[in-house]
Design a protein around this motif. Structure first.
Motif, PDB file in Angstrom:
ATOM      1  N   GLN A  48       0.849  -1.189   0.000  1.00 32.92           N
ATOM      2  CA  GLN A  48       0.000   0.000   0.000  1.00 32.92           C
ATOM      3  C   GLN A  48       0.885   1.239   0.000  1.00 32.92           C
ATOM      4  O   GLN A  48       2.031   1.191   0.441  1.00 32.92           O
ATOM      5  CB  GLN A  48      -0.885   0.012   1.252  1.00 32.92           C
ATOM      6  N   ASP A  50       2.126   3.851   1.792  1.00 26.92           N
ATOM      7  CA  ASP A  50       2.158   4.056   3.237  1.00 26.92           C
ATOM      8  C   ASP A  50       3.607   4.156   3.688  1.00 26.92           C
ATOM      9  O   ASP A  50       4.524   3.994   2.882  1.00 26.92           O
ATOM     10  CB  ASP A  50       1.470   2.877   3.933  1.00 26.92           C
ATOM     11  N   GLU A  51       3.797   4.364   4.986  1.00 27.55           N
ATOM     12  CA  GLU A  51       5.132   4.384   5.572  1.00 27.55           C
ATOM     13  C   GLU A  51       5.432   3.026   6.187  1.00 27.55           C
ATOM     14  O   GLU A  51       4.544   2.395   6.772  1.00 27.55           O
ATOM     15  CB  GLU A  51       5.229   5.486   6.629  1.00 27.55           C
ATOM     16  N   TYR A  52       6.697   2.602   6.062  1.00 27.11           N
ATOM     17  CA  TYR A  52       7.129   1.300   6.566  1.00 27.11           C
ATOM     18  C   TYR A  52       8.480   1.446   7.249  1.00 27.11           C
ATOM     19  O   TYR A  52       9.280   2.298   6.897  1.00 27.11           O
ATOM     20  CB  TYR A  52       7.251   0.290   5.412  1.00 27.11           C
ATOM     21  N   GLU A  78       8.680   5.910   2.971  1.00 31.69           N
ATOM     22  CA  GLU A  78       7.318   5.977   2.458  1.00 31.69           C
ATOM     23  C   GLU A  78       7.264   5.476   1.020  1.00 31.69           C
ATOM     24  O   GLU A  78       8.013   5.934   0.158  1.00 31.69           O
ATOM     25  CB  GLU A  78       6.826   7.424   2.500  1.00 31.69           C
ATOM     26  N   TYR A  80       5.697   5.646  -2.386  1.00 31.56           N
ATOM     27  CA  TYR A  80       4.914   6.671  -3.085  1.00 31.56           C
ATOM     28  C   TYR A  80       4.409   6.196  -4.450  1.00 31.56           C
ATOM     29  O   TYR A  80       3.591   6.872  -5.073  1.00 31.56           O
ATOM     30  CB  TYR A  80       5.713   7.971  -3.225  1.00 31.56           C
TER      31      TYR A  80
END
Length: 149
Positions: A48, A50-52, A78, A80
């Motif tokens: 997704q 999102d940040e990881y 993140e 993108y």
């Protein structure tokens, strides 16, 4: 200023290509070694936007033998952009895992995390050691069970 640094690898068979160290922009994918270890990929569950954190699960692949294997984030940051072409043609992962079969694009948070990753030479040495361990049974196992043969 774009600086194409060396591609780095993880022991869980992801690669990361740092496109611009200043902005932290990079491409992430899985290595060709995945097919050698797991077989043909038939499905990919893409990450997704999102940040990881480094080492966090970002996706999943399913192989032709029905097994599932996780894709891990090589760095914190993140996501993108996702390679949506994989939704229509998962064969890109089998044919070009380190090219058109890239998984996602990241903005890396902490460039020092790159230091924990492997160079190509280190990754190949790791692969060789790992392959040796998986291919050969210890002699004791063979001789302990010789009556079974």
């Amino acid at each position: 200023m774009v600086k194409n640094l060396d591609i780095k690898y993880t022991t869980t068979h992801e690669w990361i290509e740092i496109l611009d160290l200043d902005s932290g922009e990079c491409n992430v994918g899985i290595t060709e070694r995945i097919q050698d270890v797991y077989g043909d990929i038939v499905f990919v569950d893409l990450p997704q936007l999102d940040e990881y954190e480094q080492g966090e699960i970002i996706g999943r692949i399913e192989t032709s033998d029905g097994q599932n294997h996780y894709i891990y984030s090589p760095v914190s940051g993140e996501i993108y952009e996702i390679n949506t072409a994989l939704e229509d043609d998962v064969e890109l992962l089998n044919r070009f895992p380190e090219g058109d079969g890239w998984i996602c694009k990241f903005y890396m948070e902490n460039p020092s995390e790159i230091d924990a990753l492997l160079s190509l030479r280190e990754y190949e040495a790791y692969e060789e050691d790992e392959l040796d361990e998986e291919e050969y049974l210890p002699e004791t196992d063979f001789y302990e069970n010789i009556e079974d043969y």
